[in-house]
Design an enzyme around this catalytic site. Sequence first.
Site, PDB file in Angstrom:
ATOM      1  N   GLY A 162     -28.854  -1.071   3.186  1.00 47.20           N
ATOM      2  CA  GLY A 162     -29.792  -0.524   2.378  1.00 47.20           C
ATOM      3  C   GLY A 162     -30.043  -0.093   1.306  1.00 47.20           C
ATOM      4  O   GLY A 162     -29.362   0.761   0.402  1.00 47.20           O
ATOM      5  N   ASN A 212     -24.692   6.752  14.367  1.00 42.61           N
ATOM      6  CA  ASN A 212     -24.127   7.174  13.166  1.00 42.61           C
ATOM      7  C   ASN A 212     -25.243   7.846  12.653  1.00 42.61           C
ATOM      8  O   ASN A 212     -26.773   7.627  12.928  1.00 42.61           O
ATOM      9  CB  ASN A 212     -24.066   5.572  12.646  1.00 42.61           C
ATOM     10  CG  ASN A 212     -25.283   5.048  12.152  1.00 42.61           C
ATOM     11  OD1 ASN A 212     -25.506   5.670  10.860  1.00 42.61           O
ATOM     12  ND2 ASN A 212     -26.044   4.229  12.808  1.00 42.61           N
ATOM     13  N   CYS A 256     -37.976   5.039   7.736  1.00 47.03           N
ATOM     14  CA  CYS A 256     -37.796   5.328   6.996  1.00 47.03           C
ATOM     15  C   CYS A 256     -38.691   6.804   7.200  1.00 47.03           C
ATOM     16  O   CYS A 256     -40.182   5.891   7.306  1.00 47.03           O
ATOM     17  CB  CYS A 256     -37.243   5.438   5.348  1.00 47.03           C
ATOM     18  SG  CYS A 256     -35.820   4.688   5.327  1.00 47.03           S
TER      19      CYS A 256
HETATM   20  C1  LIG Z   1     -23.522   2.790   9.933  1.00 44.39           C
HETATM   21  C2  LIG Z   1     -24.316   1.697  10.355  1.00 44.39           C
HETATM   22  C3  LIG Z   1     -25.337   2.226   9.168  1.00 44.39           C
HETATM   23  C4  LIG Z   1     -26.283   0.972   9.237  1.00 44.39           C
HETATM   24  N1  LIG Z   1     -27.372   0.854   8.194  1.00 44.39           N
HETATM   25  C5  LIG Z   1     -28.070   0.353   7.678  1.00 44.39           C
HETATM   26  C6  LIG Z   1     -29.554   0.673   6.703  1.00 44.39           C
HETATM   27  O1  LIG Z   1     -28.485   0.686   5.537  1.00 44.39           O
HETATM   28  N2  LIG Z   1     -30.579  -0.286   6.993  1.00 44.39           N
HETATM   29  C7  LIG Z   1     -30.858  -0.756   8.240  1.00 44.39           C
HETATM   30  O2  LIG Z   1     -31.975  -1.367   8.164  1.00 44.39           O
HETATM   31  N3  LIG Z   1     -30.181  -0.442   8.866  1.00 44.39           N
HETATM   32  C8  LIG Z   1     -29.098  -0.588   9.532  1.00 44.39           C
HETATM   33  N4  LIG Z   1     -27.889  -0.315  10.263  1.00 44.39           N
HETATM   34  C9  LIG Z   1     -28.732  -0.493  11.872  1.00 44.39           C
HETATM   35  C10 LIG Z   1     -27.918  -1.494  11.407  1.00 44.39           C
HETATM   36  O3  LIG Z   1     -28.520  -2.893  10.655  1.00 44.39           O
HETATM   37  C11 LIG Z   1     -28.444  -2.453  12.699  1.00 44.39           C
HETATM   38  O4  LIG Z   1     -29.652  -2.355  12.814  1.00 44.39           O
HETATM   39  C12 LIG Z   1     -28.296  -1.555  14.573  1.00 44.39           C
HETATM   40  O5  LIG Z   1     -27.007  -1.397  14.110  1.00 44.39           O
HETATM   41  C13 LIG Z   1     -28.663  -2.608  16.064  1.00 44.39           C
HETATM   42  O6  LIG Z   1     -27.950  -3.317  15.723  1.00 44.39           O
HETATM   43  P1  LIG Z   1     -25.995  -3.496  16.424  1.00 44.39           P
HETATM   44  O7  LIG Z   1     -25.996  -2.964  17.815  1.00 44.39           O
HETATM   45  O8  LIG Z   1     -25.480  -4.719  16.479  1.00 44.39           O
HETATM   46  O9  LIG Z   1     -25.027  -2.527  15.410  1.00 44.39           O
HETATM   47  C14 LIG Z   1     -27.288   0.302   9.953  1.00 44.39           C
HETATM   48  C15 LIG Z   1     -25.824   1.092  10.817  1.00 44.39           C
HETATM   49  C16 LIG Z   1     -24.719   1.487  11.743  1.00 44.39           C
HETATM   50  C17 LIG Z   1     -24.191   0.922  12.638  1.00 44.39           C
END
Ligand SMILES: Cc1cc2nc3c(=O)[nH]c(=O)nc-3n(C[C@H](O)[C@H](O)[C@H](O)COP(=O)(O)O)c2cc1C
Length: 309
Positions: free
Chosen positions: A48, A71, A132
């Site tokens: 982001g 996280n 946000c």
């Molecule tokens: C460490 C971490 C940082 C993340 N940072 C962002 C971010 O900056 N912007 C965003 O839209 N989602 C962010 N996410 C969310 C992920 O893109 C995703 O939507 C979420 O982890 C669910 O998918 P997953 O189960 O495959 O991880 C973050 C997730 C994690 C684990």
Amino acid sequence: MADVDLSVAVGRLRFRNPIIAASGTFGYGLEFAHLVDLNKLGGFVTKGLSREPIAGAPAPRVCETPAGMLNAIGLQNVGVQAFVEQKLPALRKFDVPVFANVFGYCQEEYVEVIRTLEDAEGIAGYELNISCPNVKRGGLQFGSDQAMAAEMVGAARKAAARRPLWVKLSPLIADIGLMARALEAEGADALTVANTFPAMAVDHRTGRSRLGNSTGGLSGPAIKPITLRLVWEAFKAVQIPIVALGGVETASDVLDYITVGATLVQVGTASFTDPTVSERLVDDLRDAFFEAKAFNISQLRGRFRTEIG
Ligand SMILES: Cc1cc2nc3c(=O)[nH]c(=O)nc-3n(C[C@H](O)[C@H](O)[C@H](O)COP(=O)(O)O)c2cc1C
């Protein structure tokens, strides 16, 4: 085997395959370039980006939970200007769609980040993170208030004249169908479903959080059944494509999301256990399509049946 066509058209963009590395779990892409052939992926989404650089939350920023992780990174990032100057020139050498994940603490900040990116080359489109807090509205999340989210997406749409605008929904909404329709009406080109689930983990012995922050976001296989339903509800509500994510680890997870209507599928937390998972999934998906006797994505998309029996 050669007959399986994994490519996907989304608006005017064409993706080699439906596998996209998710925001916040793939850095700015460059950090993974020595491990993953970026040009083999469908695409990836950057960490982001905000108007100003953000140092992030105190450690520990992640902790393991059963079938997932929490996280609280605190939206750490280099800021949009440094991204354009220091990261984009290197990213332009790759032949892969790069989506810039954008956020802000008020509507004007989102718009300013997009305006800065509009003047730069090398980005395929924008993904708005609307999970946000809006500091001008007492910290109420953009993504949990339909009127506020719609107004912000309308303003972002005007600023994002050159490129597709995806909106990444918060999972914390009463009726995802209503939210999805409202954002489609404001000009969203696709909806990413969904972000992490607000959650917490405590150590009862110390009475403290297991994270530096009190709460964090839950991701990984633990959330997949919940996001699967959200993707299906969103798919039924709108005409625009759905980009699905939540707990994807295997080609079979990818096919599950496509079955309930996803056009593209993102991989997040799985990259923490295996940084090469996104590239491997592309190969595995080809085999999985072959086994399913499907030769392109449209044969599988939205096949979910609701009849009993
Ligand atoms: C460490 C971490 C940082 C993340 N940072 C962002 C971010 O900056 N912007 C965003 O839209 N989602 C962010 N996410 C969310 C992920 O893109 C995703 O939507 C979420 O982890 C669910 O998918 P997953 O189960 O495959 O991880 C973050 C997730 C994690 C684990």
